[in-house]
Design a protein around this motif. Structure first.
Motif, mmCIF file in Angstrom:
data_model
loop_
_atom_site.group_PDB
_atom_site.id
_atom_site.type_symbol
_atom_site.label_atom_id
_atom_site.label_comp_id
_atom_site.label_asym_id
_atom_site.label_seq_id
_atom_site.Cartn_x
_atom_site.Cartn_y
_atom_site.Cartn_z
ATOM 1 N N LEU A 132 0.844 -1.187 0.000
ATOM 2 C CA LEU A 132 0.000 0.000 0.000
ATOM 3 C C LEU A 132 0.882 1.241 0.000
ATOM 4 C CD1 LEU A 132 -1.862 -2.297 0.891
ATOM 5 C CD2 LEU A 132 -2.898 -0.762 2.568
ATOM 6 N N SER A 133 0.600 2.161 -0.914
ATOM 7 C CA SER A 133 1.516 3.284 -1.087
ATOM 8 C C SER A 133 0.789 4.525 -1.599
ATOM 9 C CB SER A 133 2.615 2.888 -2.082
ATOM 10 O OG SER A 133 3.408 3.994 -2.440
ATOM 11 N N ASN A 134 1.309 5.694 -1.196
ATOM 12 C CA ASN A 134 0.817 6.960 -1.753
ATOM 13 C C ASN A 134 1.598 7.369 -2.999
ATOM 14 O OD1 ASN A 134 -1.142 7.334 0.222
ATOM 15 N ND2 ASN A 134 0.244 8.425 1.582
ATOM 16 N N SER A 135 2.649 6.630 -3.322
ATOM 17 C CA SER A 135 3.436 6.982 -4.511
ATOM 18 C C SER A 135 2.570 6.838 -5.748
ATOM 19 C CB SER A 135 4.675 6.092 -4.619
ATOM 20 O OG SER A 135 4.308 4.738 -4.797
ATOM 21 N N GLY A 136 2.750 7.759 -6.661
ATOM 22 C CA GLY A 136 1.936 7.775 -7.868
ATOM 23 C C GLY A 136 0.653 8.557 -7.725
ATOM 24 N N ALA A 137 0.360 9.052 -6.518
ATOM 25 C CA ALA A 137 -0.898 9.778 -6.293
ATOM 26 C C ALA A 137 -1.012 11.011 -7.178
ATOM 27 C CB ALA A 137 -1.016 10.166 -4.821
#
Length: 336
Positions: A207-212
Motif C-alpha cells: 500500500l503506497s501513496n506513490s503515484g498519487a
C-alpha cells in the motif's frame, strides 16, 4: 489451561518449556501427523484449513461492490486477481500474488485490504494468517537495514511454513528503507519450493501513496476533456504507476519491479463529492446516528460535506483527504 490437555498429545513434560512458542510448535507438528486430532482441534482454534480460509470469493465480490465507492478499476482488478489466485485447489498458482495499491490518501487502500482479509479469512484482520506490517512503525531507520532484513525474512518464512495461504499487507511501503524490500524477492519468484517451503499460495499487498500525483493529474485531464470517470481503463494508468513506484519510496529501483514480480499495479482514483456523500452516509449509520441510510436527511450530509476540503482551488473536484476524515467530521457535526 488448554495447554495441559495437550501434554499427552505432544509428549511434552509439563515444565515451563512446554508453554509459549515451543508448545504450539509441538502441537502443530502433532496435528500435521494426526488428521483426527487435527479435525477436533480446528473446530475450536484457528487453523490453515478450509473452515478458516475460504476459496469462494463471492462474499469478497459482494462487499467490494457494496462498500467501495468511486473505484471501478480497483473492483475489477482485485476481483479478478484474487479469484484467479485462490480458486485453484489441486494445482497451485505459478507464484505468489503480489498487488501494489497506489493512490491519494483516503481513497480506500486500507479499506480494500480489510475487505480482502474479511472475504478470505474467517477471522478477518484478526486472523493469525493475516499480517499487517506498518512500515513506519516497524522499519523507521535506514541505518538498521541489516537488522530489518533478518526480521522480515524470518517473519515471512515462519508464517508461510505454518500456513502457505498467508496474507502480508505492507502499509505505507513508500516509507520503507531503500533496499529492504528486495530481501523478499526470492519468496515472490516462480519457485515450486524454497528451502522446502512453497510460497506460491501466499498473497503480498503493498500500500503506497506513490503515484498519487500522477494519477490525480491524469484523471483531471481526462475529466476536463469530457470523459466519464468510468470510461478510464486500467492500462491507461498502470504504466505510469510502475514508473512512479520504481522512482520513489520503498520500491525505489527495486528488483521486484525490474524482475516483473509485481502481479498488478492498482490505481485508486481521487474521490469526488458524490463518493464522499456515500462515505458520510455509511459513517452516520455505523456510528448509530441513524439506523438506515434511507433515513438520513440530505442537509445533514451536506453539512458534513461542507466541513471537508476539496482541490484544486478553481474546480474543487477532488477531496483532499478522501473518506479518511469523514468519521470525525460526522461526530463534529452531529455532536457539535
Amino acid at each position: 489451561m488448554r495447554e495441559l490437555s495437550y501434554f499427552f498429545l505432544v509428549g511434552c513434560i509439563p515444565t515451563l518449556s512446554c508453554f509459549g512458542q515451543t508448545f504450539w510448535d509441538n502441537v502443530g507438528n502433532v496435528l500435521a501427523q494426526n488428521p483426527t486430532t487435527g479435525i477436533i482441534y480446528c473446530q475450536f482454534y484457528e487453523c490453515c484449513t478450509g473452515d478458516w480460509i475460504k476459496r469462494d470469493t463471492e462474499e469478497l465480490e459482494r462487499e467490494l461492490e457494496k462498500r467501495l465507492y468511486g473505484q471501478h478499476l480497483v473492483k475489477r482488478a482485485v476481483r479478478s486477481h484474487i479469484k484467479g489466485h485462490v480458486r485453484s485447489i489441486s494445482l497451485p498458482p505459478s507464484k505468489p500474488l503480489v498487488l501494489s495499491l497506489h493512490g491519494p490518501t483516503g481513497t480506500g487502500k486500507n479499506h480494500v485490504s480489510r475487505l480482502i482479509a474479511e472475504g478470505l479469512y474467517k477471522e478477518g484482520m484478526k486472523s493469525e494468517n493475516v499480517h499487517l506490517i506498518s512500515v513506519p512503525a516497524k522499519f523507521p531507520h535506514q541505518h538498521r537495514l541489516t537488522e530489518y532484513k533478518d526480521y522480515l525474512q524470518f517473519l515471512i518464512e515462519e508464517h508461510v511454513k505454518k500456513c502457505p495461504r498467508s496474507l502480508f499487507i505492507f502499509d505505507e511501503i513508500d516509507k520503507m528503507p531503500r533496499g529492504l524490500i528486495d530481501i523478499i524477492k526470492p519468496y515472490l519468484d516462480h519457485h515450486t519450493q524454497l528451502n522446502g517451503v512453497d510460497y506460491r499460495q501466499a498473497i503480498f499487498m503493498f500500500l503506497s501513496n506513490s503515484g498519487a500525483n500522477e494519477i490525480t493529474k491524469y484523471i483531471q485531464e481526462q475529466l476536463t476533456k469530457g470523459r466519464q470517470r468510468e470510461e478510464i481503463q486500467l492500462k491507461e494508468v498502470e504504466a505510469t504507476l510502475s514508473k512512479a513506484a520504481l522512482n520513489s519510496g520503498g520500491l525505489w529501483h527495486s528488483e521486484l519491479i525490474g524482475s516483473h514480480l509485481v502481479t498488478a499495479y492498482i490505481p485508486f482514483l481521487p474521490l469526488q463529492r458524490t463518493h464522499i456523500r456515500h462515505c458520510i452516509r455509511d459513517a452516520l449509520v455505523s456510528k448509530k446516528y441513524y439506523s438506515r441510510v434511507e433515513d438520513i436527511p440530505e442537509d445533514i450530509v451536506q453539512e458534513v460535506l461542507d466541513e471537508l476540503v476539496f482541490y484544486p482551488p478553481d474546480t474543487r473536484l477532488f477531496s483532499v483527504t478522501g473518506c479518511k476524515r469523514v468519521a470525525e467530521k460526522v461526530d463534529f457535526v452531529m455532536d457539535g
